[in-house]
Design an enzyme around this catalytic site. Sequence first.
Site, PDB file in Angstrom:
ATOM      1  N   ASN A 181      -8.991  -1.472   3.262  1.00 47.83           N
ATOM      2  CA  ASN A 181      -8.998  -1.708   1.696  1.00 47.83           C
ATOM      3  C   ASN A 181      -7.721  -2.805   1.706  1.00 47.83           C
ATOM      4  O   ASN A 181      -7.448  -2.859   0.487  1.00 47.83           O
ATOM      5  CB  ASN A 181      -8.996  -0.498   0.835  1.00 47.83           C
ATOM      6  CG  ASN A 181      -7.802   0.242   0.839  1.00 47.83           C
ATOM      7  OD1 ASN A 181      -7.156   0.407   2.149  1.00 47.83           O
ATOM      8  ND2 ASN A 181      -7.460   1.262  -0.016  1.00 47.83           N
ATOM      9  N   GLU A 217      -1.739  10.673   4.056  1.00 53.08           N
ATOM     10  CA  GLU A 217      -2.808  10.297   3.078  1.00 53.08           C
ATOM     11  C   GLU A 217      -3.077  11.337   1.948  1.00 53.08           C
ATOM     12  O   GLU A 217      -3.315  12.411   2.217  1.00 53.08           O
ATOM     13  CB  GLU A 217      -4.217  10.169   4.036  1.00 53.08           C
ATOM     14  CG  GLU A 217      -4.210   9.063   4.857  1.00 53.08           C
ATOM     15  CD  GLU A 217      -4.382   7.717   4.385  1.00 53.08           C
ATOM     16  OE1 GLU A 217      -4.888   7.813   3.123  1.00 53.08           O
ATOM     17  OE2 GLU A 217      -3.908   6.583   5.010  1.00 53.08           O
ATOM     18  N   ASP A 222       0.827  -1.324   0.057  1.00 53.30           N
ATOM     19  CA  ASP A 222      -0.084  -0.026   0.093  1.00 53.30           C
ATOM     20  C   ASP A 222       1.013   1.247  -0.112  1.00 53.30           C
ATOM     21  O   ASP A 222       2.136   1.377   0.459  1.00 53.30           O
ATOM     22  CB  ASP A 222      -0.934   0.026   1.212  1.00 53.30           C
ATOM     23  CG  ASP A 222      -1.770   1.155   1.515  1.00 53.30           C
ATOM     24  OD1 ASP A 222      -2.465   1.666   0.477  1.00 53.30           O
ATOM     25  OD2 ASP A 222      -1.655   1.926   2.246  1.00 53.30           O
ATOM     26  N   ASP A 245      -0.352   5.084   0.760  1.00 53.04           N
ATOM     27  CA  ASP A 245      -0.604   6.081   1.791  1.00 53.04           C
ATOM     28  C   ASP A 245      -0.725   5.454   3.407  1.00 53.04           C
ATOM     29  O   ASP A 245      -1.132   4.471   3.694  1.00 53.04           O
ATOM     30  CB  ASP A 245      -2.081   6.576   1.727  1.00 53.04           C
ATOM     31  CG  ASP A 245      -2.279   7.321   0.381  1.00 53.04           C
ATOM     32  OD1 ASP A 245      -2.483   8.573   0.187  1.00 53.04           O
ATOM     33  OD2 ASP A 245      -2.001   6.777  -0.871  1.00 53.04           O
TER      34      ASP A 245
END
Length: 299
Positions: A249, A98, A89, A91
């Site tokens: 997510n 972010e 990932d 962020d």
Amino acid sequence: MSHVATLISNPAEPAVDSALVARSARLLPGAGEASLLKPGVAADIPFDGTGIADMTALTATLREALAGQPVDLFVQKGDGRRKRLLLADMDSTMIGQECIDELAAELGLKDKIAAITERAMRGEIEFEPALRERVGALKGLPVATIDRVIAERITLTPGGRTLIQTMKANGARCALVSGGFTHFTNAIAAAIGFDENHANTLETDGDMLAGTVREPILGQDAKRSHLHRLREELGLGAHETMAVGDGANDLAMIRDAGLGVAYHAKPAVAAQAAARIDHGDLTALLYLQGYCEADFRAD
């Protein structure tokens, strides 16, 4: 020895001293001599885990013994630790921010947008509609602002480049997969050295952001799909893969990877990942694989 327990602290705050290693070793059946991966920062303790039916209980016992110490712990089999595929990932994982929150700051909306981001990353609201809502608030922001935000507001997470360069030097493929935006992943992937990157595309209206994101949105299902695609392309077994992230997510790829790592993650993610790093920097993912500091590459 069939298994190994790895103790890891942040290089900026070394906490893995000889006393801590010895205390941990006493709780491990048939513990062998510890191997210092980096003095003060990380150590492997091999042990005989063949007769242990519940490694979760053993891990809990070790964590209890480490309570109050800024040290991460992971117990695993000694064989097959090094991975040949990493999905990460972006962020709050490979970077400290972010990106959408930092774009919103340019419009004086950071607090409002960051609150939605936090809820989405905790899994309290669905990612896709939350992303559409946040992107909608960016309508009219000059596209040129993105490059300035990257230069002035975005910082790389410590250890990230070393992680990627070391794994690549040892034959691994590394992919950056983000629910953020290609404007950012292209720049971050180049700076750190990822082999490829995937993210969402912000749509534009002339030289302004249109307030929309190209469909379909890259969320947790797409991240998992990239994991399976790359695994098949490279002819790898599931045990040869690693995924790391911090938000809801990321859970699908974290669950499906041979080693799923929650990195300074939201509580729901940390609770479901095989490994969790709460204190270390990104070099912790190398120590989990048995690399020592002498193996590290930064360029």
